[in-house]
Design a protein around this motif. Structure first.
Motif, PDB file in Angstrom:
ATOM      1  N   LEU A 116      40.051  35.997  37.751  1.00 60.48           N
ATOM      2  CA  LEU A 116      41.087  35.023  38.089  1.00 60.48           C
ATOM      3  C   LEU A 116      40.621  33.597  37.826  1.00 60.48           C
ATOM      4  O   LEU A 116      41.446  32.680  37.672  1.00 60.48           O
ATOM      5  CB  LEU A 116      41.489  35.165  39.560  1.00 60.48           C
ATOM      6  CG  LEU A 116      42.111  36.501  39.979  1.00 60.48           C
ATOM      7  CD1 LEU A 116      42.417  36.487  41.472  1.00 60.48           C
ATOM      8  CD2 LEU A 116      43.376  36.786  39.189  1.00 60.48           C
ATOM      9  N   LYS A 117      39.293  33.412  37.749  1.00 57.37           N
ATOM     10  CA  LYS A 117      38.728  32.074  37.547  1.00 57.37           C
ATOM     11  C   LYS A 117      38.401  31.790  36.085  1.00 57.37           C
ATOM     12  O   LYS A 117      37.943  30.700  35.750  1.00 57.37           O
ATOM     13  CB  LYS A 117      37.469  31.914  38.405  1.00 57.37           C
ATOM     14  CG  LYS A 117      37.734  32.094  39.898  1.00 57.37           C
ATOM     15  CD  LYS A 117      36.447  32.095  40.700  1.00 57.37           C
ATOM     16  CE  LYS A 117      36.724  32.368  42.173  1.00 57.37           C
ATOM     17  NZ  LYS A 117      35.470  32.462  42.974  1.00 57.37           N
ATOM     18  N   PHE A 118      38.638  32.771  35.202  1.00 55.03           N
ATOM     19  CA  PHE A 118      38.392  32.535  33.782  1.00 55.03           C
ATOM     20  C   PHE A 118      39.344  31.446  33.275  1.00 55.03           C
ATOM     21  O   PHE A 118      40.490  31.365  33.727  1.00 55.03           O
ATOM     22  CB  PHE A 118      38.597  33.814  32.969  1.00 55.03           C
ATOM     23  CG  PHE A 118      37.579  34.898  33.209  1.00 55.03           C
ATOM     24  CD1 PHE A 118      36.420  34.660  33.925  1.00 55.03           C
ATOM     25  CD2 PHE A 118      37.774  36.182  32.710  1.00 55.03           C
ATOM     26  CE1 PHE A 118      35.479  35.663  34.144  1.00 55.03           C
ATOM     27  CE2 PHE A 118      36.851  37.188  32.912  1.00 55.03           C
ATOM     28  CZ  PHE A 118      35.702  36.935  33.641  1.00 55.03           C
ATOM     29  N   PRO A 119      38.903  30.622  32.335  1.00 56.83           N
ATOM     30  CA  PRO A 119      39.760  29.541  31.846  1.00 56.83           C
ATOM     31  C   PRO A 119      41.026  30.058  31.172  1.00 56.83           C
ATOM     32  O   PRO A 119      40.983  30.991  30.380  1.00 56.83           O
ATOM     33  CB  PRO A 119      38.860  28.808  30.834  1.00 56.83           C
ATOM     34  CG  PRO A 119      37.786  29.779  30.488  1.00 56.83           C
ATOM     35  CD  PRO A 119      37.574  30.612  31.702  1.00 56.83           C
ATOM     36  N   GLY A 120      42.154  29.437  31.536  1.00 55.75           N
ATOM     37  CA  GLY A 120      43.426  29.780  30.915  1.00 55.75           C
ATOM     38  C   GLY A 120      44.139  30.961  31.522  1.00 55.75           C
ATOM     39  O   GLY A 120      45.229  31.337  31.062  1.00 55.75           O
ATOM     40  N   VAL A 121      43.575  31.566  32.571  1.00 58.13           N
ATOM     41  CA  VAL A 121      44.189  32.754  33.176  1.00 58.13           C
ATOM     42  C   VAL A 121      45.336  32.344  34.108  1.00 58.13           C
ATOM     43  O   VAL A 121      45.167  31.474  34.970  1.00 58.13           O
ATOM     44  CB  VAL A 121      43.130  33.577  33.943  1.00 58.13           C
ATOM     45  CG1 VAL A 121      43.790  34.599  34.867  1.00 58.13           C
ATOM     46  CG2 VAL A 121      42.213  34.288  32.958  1.00 58.13           C
ATOM     47  N   VAL A 122      46.491  32.999  33.917  1.00 53.55           N
ATOM     48  CA  VAL A 122      47.664  32.685  34.748  1.00 53.55           C
ATOM     49  C   VAL A 122      48.151  33.891  35.553  1.00 53.55           C
ATOM     50  O   VAL A 122      49.081  33.775  36.349  1.00 53.55           O
ATOM     51  CB  VAL A 122      48.832  32.158  33.879  1.00 53.55           C
ATOM     52  CG1 VAL A 122      48.473  30.828  33.256  1.00 53.55           C
ATOM     53  CG2 VAL A 122      49.235  33.179  32.810  1.00 53.55           C
ATOM     54  N   GLY A 123      47.548  35.057  35.346  1.00 50.74           N
ATOM     55  CA  GLY A 123      48.007  36.238  36.059  1.00 50.74           C
ATOM     56  C   GLY A 123      47.041  37.386  35.891  1.00 50.74           C
ATOM     57  O   GLY A 123      45.915  37.216  35.400  1.00 50.74           O
ATOM     58  N   LEU A 124      47.488  38.569  36.280  1.00 49.12           N
ATOM     59  CA  LEU A 124      46.645  39.760  36.243  1.00 49.12           C
ATOM     60  C   LEU A 124      47.540  40.985  36.086  1.00 49.12           C
ATOM     61  O   LEU A 124      48.595  41.082  36.710  1.00 49.12           O
ATOM     62  CB  LEU A 124      45.848  39.865  37.543  1.00 49.12           C
ATOM     63  CG  LEU A 124      44.710  40.870  37.629  1.00 49.12           C
ATOM     64  CD1 LEU A 124      43.601  40.514  36.634  1.00 49.12           C
ATOM     65  CD2 LEU A 124      44.138  40.882  39.047  1.00 49.12           C
ATOM     66  N   ALA A 125      47.121  41.907  35.232  1.00 49.25           N
ATOM     67  CA  ALA A 125      47.827  43.183  35.069  1.00 49.25           C
ATOM     68  C   ALA A 125      46.833  44.305  35.317  1.00 49.25           C
ATOM     69  O   ALA A 125      45.723  44.296  34.767  1.00 49.25           O
ATOM     70  CB  ALA A 125      48.423  43.295  33.673  1.00 49.25           C
ATOM     71  N   ILE A 126      47.229  45.268  36.137  1.00 56.05           N
ATOM     72  CA  ILE A 126      46.342  46.361  36.545  1.00 56.05           C
ATOM     73  C   ILE A 126      47.046  47.687  36.295  1.00 56.05           C
ATOM     74  O   ILE A 126      48.087  47.969  36.889  1.00 56.05           O
ATOM     75  CB  ILE A 126      45.971  46.233  38.042  1.00 56.05           C
ATOM     76  CG1 ILE A 126      45.222  44.920  38.299  1.00 56.05           C
ATOM     77  CG2 ILE A 126      45.136  47.425  38.490  1.00 56.05           C
ATOM     78  CD1 ILE A 126      45.019  44.624  39.782  1.00 56.05           C
ATOM     79  N   ALA A 127      46.472  48.505  35.419  1.00 55.01           N
ATOM     80  CA  ALA A 127      47.031  49.826  35.125  1.00 55.01           C
ATOM     81  C   ALA A 127      46.398  50.870  36.031  1.00 55.01           C
ATOM     82  O   ALA A 127      45.169  50.893  36.203  1.00 55.01           O
ATOM     83  CB  ALA A 127      46.792  50.183  33.661  1.00 55.01           C
ATOM     84  N   THR A 128      47.235  51.741  36.603  1.00 54.97           N
ATOM     85  CA  THR A 128      46.693  52.746  37.516  1.00 54.97           C
ATOM     86  C   THR A 128      47.641  53.930  37.616  1.00 54.97           C
ATOM     87  O   THR A 128      48.653  54.014  36.924  1.00 54.97           O
ATOM     88  CB  THR A 128      46.442  52.126  38.907  1.00 54.97           C
ATOM     89  OG1 THR A 128      45.699  53.055  39.714  1.00 54.97           O
ATOM     90  CG2 THR A 128      47.746  51.779  39.615  1.00 54.97           C
TER      91      THR A 128
END
Length: 318
Positions: A116-128
């Protein structure tokens, strides 16, 4: 002819992920596939071994990063390729390979929080998988969704339990629904994966899966084509003549049927898929992905149709 579909500002008659992200963030946003080294209950013996019959050794993460590399390195490697063409792009890390909630919450935190702290990151997608969502994991995902633009991607493939047994899915449609509602009740957006062309499944059953999903408050869907890859159980079954592959014409037609049944606000994150060309047995026409997408566009225009044309909100009680 003017495009009749509301969620589009080009010739697309369905709600593309590109349209959704551009209107949400005001510019280019890309999903960056990552491999966090998780396993799967359908591979480690908890639910089964070998995974789903179509699953490669990479666990549906053939194009994710190298799990021997850190997540930061995987992200930078993928980002560097995109950055050359779109230097101002933003990114959504996508935990793609295998089952990304199949671990204690402490491990999930170790994997998810740093990205989440990587540069340019605006969200997260998690496949499960829907059967890997215990309450404590759902609680953590709810917390994540309050802090970032989270989407949880659930693999369903088909609403038919008979098909699920044929592909060794390892969970029932009832379990999928239980997992889906646990996420939805916590306000977590869900994208559902389905596959067209599964062994023994008719075109009507493929349409039925889309029709059933139209009854659920999903935010997104990925429509995949079944790929037969070397080294899978599916490859052995195909060579034994146990099922045919869809033709391009059949695939285009059934995808358009499915789009017509889905609510127009649902984001179509995929309309085909990518099979590793070095391992792909068939359908070989699938490697010409742009042609497939163009044929879908042309078929919708020929029908004078669009996503949701046959969807009736009042009939679904939503």
């Amino acid at each position: 002819m003017q495009n009749p579909f509301a969620y589009s500002d080009d010739n697309k008659r369905y709600h593309t992920l590109h349209y959704h992200l551009r209107h949400r963030y005001g510019g280019r946003v890309f999903k960056v596939p990552l491999n966090a080294g998780f396993t799967c209950p359908n591979m480690d013996g908890t639910k089964g071994v070998g995974g789903c019959t179509y699953c490669s050794s990479q666990g549906s993460g053939d194009f994710a990063g190298d799990p021997s590399h850190s997540l930061a390195r995987q992200f930078e490697e993928q980002k560097a390729i995109l950055h050359q063409k779109w230097p101002k792009a933003q990114y959504i890390p996508y935990f793609q390979a295998r089952t990304n909630t199949y671990a204690p919450v402490e491990i999930l935190r170790e994997r998810f929080e740093p990205v989440l702290k990587f540069p340019g990151v605006v969200g997260l997608a998690i496949a499960t998988r829907a059967d890997c969502l215990p309450d404590e994991v759902c609680g953590y995902l709810e917390d994540l969704s309050r802090r970032t633009d989270l989407t949880v991607e659930l693999g369903l493939q088909s609403f038919s339990d008979e098909t699920g047994e044929r592909i060794n899915r390892g969970h029932t449609t009832a379990e999928f629904l239980e997992g889906f509602w646990k996420l939805h009740q916590r306000g977590i957006p869900v994208c559902v994966h389905i596959i067209n062309g599964l062994p023994g499944e008719s075109l009507d059953e493929m349409r039925k899966t889309a029709e059933q999903l139209a009854r659920l408050p999903i935010q997104g869907i990925k429509i995949h084509l079944l790929h037969v890859l070397e080294g899978t159980v599916l490859a052995d079954q195909y060579r034994a003549g146990e099922f045919p592959l869809l033709t391009r014409e059949e695939y285009v037609s059934v995808v358009c049927d499915q789009l017509e049944l889905l609510p127009p606000q649902v984001v179509i994150q995929r309309l085909t898929g990518d099979g590793d060309r070095e391992k792909l047995i068939g359908p070989l026409w699938s490697v010409r992905k742009r042609e497939v997408l163009n044929e879908i566009d042309k078929e919708l225009a020929r029908r004078d149709s669009w996503q949701g044309k046959k969807y009736r909100e009042e009939e679904h009680g939503l």
